[in-house]
Enzyme design. Structure first.
Site, mmCIF file in Angstrom:
data_model
loop_
_atom_site.group_PDB
_atom_site.id
_atom_site.type_symbol
_atom_site.label_atom_id
_atom_site.label_comp_id
_atom_site.label_asym_id
_atom_site.label_seq_id
_atom_site.Cartn_x
_atom_site.Cartn_y
_atom_site.Cartn_z
ATOM 1 N N HIS A 91 0.801 -1.266 0.013
ATOM 2 C CA HIS A 91 0.131 -0.049 -0.029
ATOM 3 C C HIS A 91 0.774 1.356 0.108
ATOM 4 O O HIS A 91 1.892 1.201 0.717
ATOM 5 C CB HIS A 91 -0.795 0.048 1.322
ATOM 6 C CG HIS A 91 -1.877 -1.115 1.566
ATOM 7 N ND1 HIS A 91 -1.068 -2.176 2.289
ATOM 8 C CD2 HIS A 91 -2.840 -1.495 1.501
ATOM 9 C CE1 HIS A 91 -2.005 -3.104 2.411
ATOM 10 N NE2 HIS A 91 -3.282 -2.889 1.974
ATOM 11 N N GLU A 94 2.383 2.423 3.384
ATOM 12 C CA GLU A 94 3.517 1.773 4.061
ATOM 13 C C GLU A 94 4.718 2.596 3.724
ATOM 14 O O GLU A 94 5.767 2.311 4.140
ATOM 15 C CB GLU A 94 3.426 0.368 3.503
ATOM 16 C CG GLU A 94 2.603 -0.441 3.981
ATOM 17 C CD GLU A 94 2.510 -1.995 3.369
ATOM 18 O OE1 GLU A 94 3.010 -2.583 3.997
ATOM 19 O OE2 GLU A 94 1.752 -2.018 2.383
ATOM 20 N N MET A 225 -8.163 1.597 1.204
ATOM 21 C CA MET A 225 -6.732 2.341 1.104
ATOM 22 C C MET A 225 -6.149 1.464 0.036
ATOM 23 O O MET A 225 -4.748 1.388 -0.050
ATOM 24 C CB MET A 225 -6.213 2.234 2.118
ATOM 25 C CG MET A 225 -6.918 2.947 3.287
ATOM 26 S SD MET A 225 -6.008 3.154 4.931
ATOM 27 C CE MET A 225 -7.166 3.501 6.034
ATOM 28 N N ASN A 249 -16.677 -2.611 8.301
ATOM 29 C CA ASN A 249 -17.219 -1.692 9.164
ATOM 30 C C ASN A 249 -17.819 -0.466 8.451
ATOM 31 O O ASN A 249 -17.915 -0.342 7.467
ATOM 32 C CB ASN A 249 -15.949 -0.850 9.938
ATOM 33 C CG ASN A 249 -14.870 -0.172 8.906
ATOM 34 O OD1 ASN A 249 -14.238 -0.934 8.285
ATOM 35 N ND2 ASN A 249 -15.160 1.194 8.670
ATOM 36 N N HIS A 283 -8.593 -1.332 13.392
ATOM 37 C CA HIS A 283 -8.022 -2.387 12.524
ATOM 38 C C HIS A 283 -8.276 -3.865 13.216
ATOM 39 O O HIS A 283 -8.637 -4.593 12.142
ATOM 40 C CB HIS A 283 -6.366 -2.071 12.381
ATOM 41 C CG HIS A 283 -5.785 -3.067 11.475
ATOM 42 N ND1 HIS A 283 -6.169 -3.128 10.211
ATOM 43 C CD2 HIS A 283 -4.725 -4.000 11.377
ATOM 44 C CE1 HIS A 283 -5.532 -3.985 9.503
ATOM 45 N NE2 HIS A 283 -4.704 -4.656 10.394
HETATM 46 N N1 HPA Z 1 -12.007 3.562 5.674
HETATM 47 C C1 HPA Z 1 -10.895 3.191 4.991
HETATM 48 N N2 HPA Z 1 -10.397 1.914 4.592
HETATM 49 C C2 HPA Z 1 -10.764 0.866 5.279
HETATM 50 C C3 HPA Z 1 -11.965 1.233 5.994
HETATM 51 C C4 HPA Z 1 -12.452 2.462 6.373
HETATM 52 O O1 HPA Z 1 -13.265 2.597 6.941
HETATM 53 N N3 HPA Z 1 -12.116 -0.120 6.673
HETATM 54 C C5 HPA Z 1 -11.305 -0.935 6.057
HETATM 55 N N4 HPA Z 1 -10.582 -0.209 5.195
#
Ligand code: HPA
Length: 311
Positions: A91, A94, A225, A249, A283
């Site tokens: 990513h 990082e 991301m 989430n 996370h």
């Molecule tokens: N936002 C950005 N990236 C993510 C999210 C989030 O809520 N959940 C998992 N990756």
């Protein structure tokens, strides 16, 4: 940031192939396993893992919950398809340059994959998308890409690559169809699926409420991301793309801000104040949902690969 490193692709491909039996030297499908989804490799047979450490040009993946190797093997039931899975990806957050982030995709394309299935964990912006839903991505919004962070800046992949790559059709309808046919065959509830637009942000911070609202207003259903640089590199190399985004989430977008002004005023007037619960994303919850839905995603990807027409 350094530009594309196309020159080293043939030697990287050579280094990888030297570790593989003939049947796996030309994988047909690539898979990218997102957060908590590395279990996808468990449904592969005759697996050979090549550690990123041993592949010239590959960086190290530093995110907890991500492994760091390419897994080659066979998948499928009615057909035996040679596949390669990226266990762990790179990513930009990082600290990797975009050319490092997409290098493995270019190597997979050079190894001969025709299609790639990219999975990710993402936050849901659309309130109708519940946590645990698999979102079949049909469009994206690349904020960094629109503003100078496009992985295709620089020389083109080959002389056959258009300078101005159209990506209005980046997400293959034929591959998206297979998701729903696979879901039907596996009797996964239809309500576990949605279709939508993925907004790519650089992270590593999760979104503020204003940012979440902004992305939602711009038409995004999910935010994450990763993935979009990989999609662009795959399309540039002529690889068919399928993206499955697991909603791990809800993005925190309160309808109403807490007013400290009103709270203090009430307090000064001797009134009892009810403090709102402040939610935040972690996370850990992202990884938890990834693990919880890992088996379902694994079965789904396996079935999709079984349904991909042999070319
Ligand atoms: N936002 C950005 N990236 C993510 C999210 C989030 O809520 N959940 C998992 N990756």
């Amino acid at each position: 940031a350094p530009g594309p490193n196309f020159e080293t692709i043939p030697s990287t491909v050579e280094a990888i192939r030297s570790q593989l039996p003939d049947g796996l030297k030309n994988p047909r499908v690539g898979i990218v396993c997102g957060s908590g989804l590395s279990g996808l490799a468990a449904s592969m047979k005759e697996v050979i893992e090549v550690a990123y450490d041993d592949i010239p040009g590959f960086a190290k993946s530093t995110v907890p919950g991500h492994r760091s190797s390419l897994a080659f093997g066979f998948m499928g039931d009615s057909q035996k398809v040679p596949v390669v899975a990226m266990l762990g990806r790179f990513h930009p957050y990082e600290g990797h340059s975009l050319s490092t982030v997409v290098y493995p995709i270019r190597v997979l394309a050079a190894l001969g994959i025709k299609d790639i299935i990219i999975t990710n964990a993402a936050g849901a912006l659309n309130p109708e998308i519940k946590v645990g839903t698999v979102v079949v991505v049909r469009d994206h919004l690349a904020l960094p890409g629109l503003a100078g962070m496009n992985p295709l800046l620089g020389p083109t992949f080959s002389s056959a690559t258009p300078r101005f790559l159209p990506v209005s059709d980046a997400y293959s309808p034929a591959l998206r169809r297979l998701v729903f046919l696979a879901a039907n065959e596996l009797s996964i509830p239809w309500s576990d699926f949605a279709e939508g637009t993925y907004a790519w942000v650089s992270g590593p911070t999760y979104e503020t409420p204003a940012e979440g609202r902004f992305l939602r207003a711009a038409g995004a259903d999910m935010v994450g991301m990763s993935t979009v640089p990989e999609v662009l590199a795959a399309r540039e190399a002529g690889v068919g793309v399928l993206v499955l985004s697991l909603a791990t989430n809800m993005v925190v977008i309160p309808e109403k801000y807490r007013s400290i002004k009103e709270e203090v005023e009430a307090e000064l007037l001797g009134k009892k104040v009810e403090l709102p619960v402040q939610e935040v994303v972690s996370h850990e919850e992202v990884l938890f949902i990834g693990r919880q839905k890992g088996d379902m995603m694994k079965g789904l990807v396996e079935k999709i690969i079984d349904l991909i027409p042999a070319s």
